[in-house]
Design a protein around this motif. Structure first.
Motif, PDB file in Angstrom:
ATOM      1  N   GLN A  56       4.170  37.558 -24.595  1.00 10.68           N
ATOM      2  CA  GLN A  56       4.455  37.811 -26.240  1.00 10.68           C
ATOM      3  C   GLN A  56       5.462  37.175 -26.833  1.00 10.68           C
ATOM      4  OE1 GLN A  56       1.922  39.288 -27.946  1.00 10.68           O
ATOM      5  NE2 GLN A  56       3.046  38.643 -29.768  1.00 10.68           N
ATOM      6  N   PHE A  57       6.732  37.046 -26.005  1.00  4.35           N
ATOM      7  CA  PHE A  57       7.992  36.616 -26.484  1.00  4.35           C
ATOM      8  C   PHE A  57       7.946  35.365 -26.639  1.00  4.35           C
ATOM      9  CE2 PHE A  57      11.735  34.343 -25.588  1.00  4.35           C
ATOM     10  CZ  PHE A  57      12.686  34.867 -26.486  1.00  4.35           C
ATOM     11  N   ILE A  58       7.330  34.515 -25.733  1.00  2.00           N
ATOM     12  CA  ILE A  58       6.860  33.203 -26.030  1.00  2.00           C
ATOM     13  C   ILE A  58       5.958  32.693 -26.899  1.00  2.00           C
ATOM     14  CG2 ILE A  58       5.880  31.178 -24.613  1.00  2.00           C
ATOM     15  CD1 ILE A  58       6.587  32.679 -21.952  1.00  2.00           C
ATOM     16  N   VAL A  59       5.136  33.361 -27.310  1.00  2.82           N
ATOM     17  CA  VAL A  59       4.040  33.358 -28.408  1.00  2.82           C
ATOM     18  C   VAL A  59       4.878  33.418 -29.746  1.00  2.82           C
ATOM     19  CG1 VAL A  59       2.093  34.097 -29.702  1.00  2.82           C
ATOM     20  CG2 VAL A  59       1.839  34.143 -27.450  1.00  2.82           C
ATOM     21  N   ASN A  60       5.615  34.480 -29.623  1.00  7.45           N
ATOM     22  CA  ASN A  60       6.600  34.655 -31.152  1.00  7.45           C
ATOM     23  C   ASN A  60       7.676  33.697 -31.283  1.00  7.45           C
ATOM     24  OD1 ASN A  60       5.140  37.057 -31.649  1.00  7.45           O
ATOM     25  ND2 ASN A  60       6.497  38.269 -30.737  1.00  7.45           N
ATOM     26  N   TYR A  61       8.002  33.162 -30.290  1.00  4.07           N
ATOM     27  CA  TYR A  61       9.199  32.065 -30.218  1.00  4.07           C
ATOM     28  C   TYR A  61       8.628  30.984 -30.599  1.00  4.07           C
ATOM     29  CZ  TYR A  61      13.206  29.361 -28.626  1.00  4.07           C
ATOM     30  OH  TYR A  61      14.426  28.561 -28.864  1.00  4.07           O
ATOM     31  N   ASN A  62       7.503  30.627 -30.135  1.00  2.41           N
ATOM     32  CA  ASN A  62       6.882  29.101 -30.766  1.00  2.41           C
ATOM     33  C   ASN A  62       6.163  29.617 -32.061  1.00  2.41           C
ATOM     34  OD1 ASN A  62       7.366  27.974 -28.131  1.00  2.41           O
ATOM     35  ND2 ASN A  62       5.786  28.816 -27.312  1.00  2.41           N
ATOM     36  N   MET A  63       5.438  30.585 -32.250  1.00  4.79           N
ATOM     37  CA  MET A  63       4.948  30.694 -33.502  1.00  4.79           C
ATOM     38  C   MET A  63       6.002  30.724 -34.758  1.00  4.79           C
ATOM     39  SD  MET A  63       1.533  30.911 -33.356  1.00  4.79           S
ATOM     40  CE  MET A  63       1.147  32.049 -34.823  1.00  4.79           C
ATOM     41  N   ASN A  64       7.112  31.191 -34.664  1.00  5.41           N
ATOM     42  CA  ASN A  64       8.354  31.457 -35.349  1.00  5.41           C
ATOM     43  C   ASN A  64       8.781  30.005 -35.642  1.00  5.41           C
ATOM     44  OD1 ASN A  64       7.484  34.010 -36.668  1.00  5.41           O
ATOM     45  ND2 ASN A  64       8.237  34.950 -34.801  1.00  5.41           N
ATOM     46  N   HIS A  71      22.432  29.516 -24.370  1.00  8.27           N
ATOM     47  CA  HIS A  71      22.980  30.837 -24.438  1.00  8.27           C
ATOM     48  C   HIS A  71      22.615  31.980 -25.193  1.00  8.27           C
ATOM     49  CE1 HIS A  71      26.295  29.382 -21.886  1.00  8.27           C
ATOM     50  NE2 HIS A  71      26.356  28.559 -22.583  1.00  8.27           N
ATOM     51  N   GLU A  72      22.000  31.653 -26.398  1.00  4.93           N
ATOM     52  CA  GLU A  72      21.488  32.470 -27.456  1.00  4.93           C
ATOM     53  C   GLU A  72      19.946  32.808 -26.920  1.00  4.93           C
ATOM     54  OE1 GLU A  72      22.694  31.156 -31.996  1.00  4.93           O
ATOM     55  OE2 GLU A  72      21.415  29.754 -30.667  1.00  4.93           O
ATOM     56  N   LEU A  73      19.267  31.788 -26.504  1.00  8.49           N
ATOM     57  CA  LEU A  73      17.991  32.215 -25.702  1.00  8.49           C
ATOM     58  C   LEU A  73      18.062  33.177 -24.770  1.00  8.49           C
ATOM     59  CD1 LEU A  73      15.006  31.528 -25.628  1.00  8.49           C
ATOM     60  CD2 LEU A  73      15.446  29.692 -24.009  1.00  8.49           C
ATOM     61  N   ILE A  74      19.258  33.019 -23.546  1.00  8.05           N
ATOM     62  CA  ILE A  74      19.053  33.908 -22.638  1.00  8.05           C
ATOM     63  C   ILE A  74      19.579  35.346 -23.248  1.00  8.05           C
ATOM     64  CG2 ILE A  74      20.718  34.488 -20.369  1.00  8.05           C
ATOM     65  CD1 ILE A  74      18.689  32.056 -20.274  1.00  8.05           C
ATOM     66  N   ASN A  75      20.143  35.406 -24.239  1.00  5.50           N
ATOM     67  CA  ASN A  75      20.816  36.840 -24.794  1.00  5.50           C
ATOM     68  C   ASN A  75      19.565  37.636 -25.223  1.00  5.50           C
ATOM     69  OD1 ASN A  75      23.577  36.476 -24.047  1.00  5.50           O
ATOM     70  ND2 ASN A  75      24.296  35.520 -25.900  1.00  5.50           N
ATOM     71  N   ILE A  76      18.755  36.781 -26.218  1.00  2.95           N
ATOM     72  CA  ILE A  76      17.572  37.270 -26.660  1.00  2.95           C
ATOM     73  C   ILE A  76      16.483  37.752 -25.614  1.00  2.95           C
ATOM     74  CG2 ILE A  76      17.994  36.519 -28.992  1.00  2.95           C
ATOM     75  CD1 ILE A  76      15.736  34.608 -28.649  1.00  2.95           C
ATOM     76  N   LEU A  77      16.319  36.962 -24.506  1.00  2.00           N
ATOM     77  CA  LEU A  77      15.433  37.181 -23.556  1.00  2.00           C
ATOM     78  C   LEU A  77      16.067  38.366 -22.750  1.00  2.00           C
ATOM     79  CD1 LEU A  77      14.969  33.712 -21.804  1.00  2.00           C
ATOM     80  CD2 LEU A  77      13.242  35.224 -22.826  1.00  2.00           C
ATOM     81  N   GLU A  81      13.898  42.176 -22.676  1.00  2.00           N
ATOM     82  CA  GLU A  81      13.946  42.660 -21.598  1.00  2.00           C
ATOM     83  C   GLU A  81      14.011  44.101 -21.555  1.00  2.00           C
ATOM     84  OE1 GLU A  81      14.713  41.610 -16.906  1.00  2.00           O
ATOM     85  OE2 GLU A  81      16.364  41.800 -18.025  1.00  2.00           O
ATOM     86  N   GLU A  82      15.342  44.430 -22.109  1.00  2.00           N
ATOM     87  CA  GLU A  82      15.668  45.727 -22.419  1.00  2.00           C
ATOM     88  C   GLU A  82      14.517  46.635 -23.171  1.00  2.00           C
ATOM     89  OE1 GLU A  82      19.540  45.492 -24.011  1.00  2.00           O
ATOM     90  OE2 GLU A  82      20.441  44.919 -21.938  1.00  2.00           O
ATOM     91  N   MET A  83      14.072  45.926 -24.171  1.00  2.00           N
ATOM     92  CA  MET A  83      13.154  46.425 -25.019  1.00  2.00           C
ATOM     93  C   MET A  83      11.898  46.874 -24.385  1.00  2.00           C
ATOM     94  SD  MET A  83      11.269  44.901 -28.422  1.00  2.00           S
ATOM     95  CE  MET A  83      10.217  43.969 -27.669  1.00  2.00           C
ATOM     96  N   ILE A  84      11.285  45.941 -23.477  1.00  2.00           N
ATOM     97  CA  ILE A  84      10.240  46.146 -22.837  1.00  2.00           C
ATOM     98  C   ILE A  84      10.639  47.324 -21.621  1.00  2.00           C
ATOM     99  CG2 ILE A  84       8.827  45.197 -20.517  1.00  2.00           C
ATOM    100  CD1 ILE A  84       9.216  42.477 -21.921  1.00  2.00           C
ATOM    101  N   GLU A  85      11.554  47.261 -21.162  1.00  2.00           N
ATOM    102  CA  GLU A  85      11.788  48.490 -20.364  1.00  2.00           C
ATOM    103  C   GLU A  85      11.832  49.852 -20.914  1.00  2.00           C
ATOM    104  OE1 GLU A  85      15.384  47.207 -18.313  1.00  2.00           O
ATOM    105  OE2 GLU A  85      14.538  45.834 -17.011  1.00  2.00           O
TER     106      GLU A  85
END
Length: 96
Positions: A56-64, A71-77, A81-85
């Motif tokens: 879902q993250f990948i879809v949102n990233y590409n769609m938007n 570094h920003e990408l790793i931080n939002i990943l 991940e924390e949100m999923i947990e």
């Protein structure tokens, strides 16, 4: 190059650790002058290395049409991940 393209984030392993490894590999490629001109290539490889729970993250990233630095990408990943947990359903196991 082989290590970078072969990097896969295993379901359940912390994204932060894998992200740090990927950033290390990118820096190593740059030091060896075997890097890609466009940062988008690195982003694409990182997105492809993610486990199914990040679909879902990948879809949102590409769609938007997001354009983040590595570094920003790793931080939002990590944030994702924390949100999923936090939103994962709890399973209680009791005496039967």
């Amino acid at each position: 190059m082989k290590a970078f393209f072969g990097e896969r984030i295993i379901e359940g392993s912390p994204v932060r650790e894998d992200g740090v490894m990927i950033l290390f590999l990118v820096e190593k490629l740059k030091d060896l002058q075997a890097y890609f001109e466009k940062e988008e290539t690195y982003v694409d490889v990182i997105l492809q290395s993610l486990p199914p729970s990040f679909d879902q993250f990948i879809v949102n990233y590409n769609m938007n049409g997001l354009e983040k630095s590595l570094h920003e990408l790793i931080n939002i990943l990590v944030q994702y991940e924390e949100m999923i947990e936090k939103s994962a359903p709890l399973v209680l196991v009791g005496d039967a």
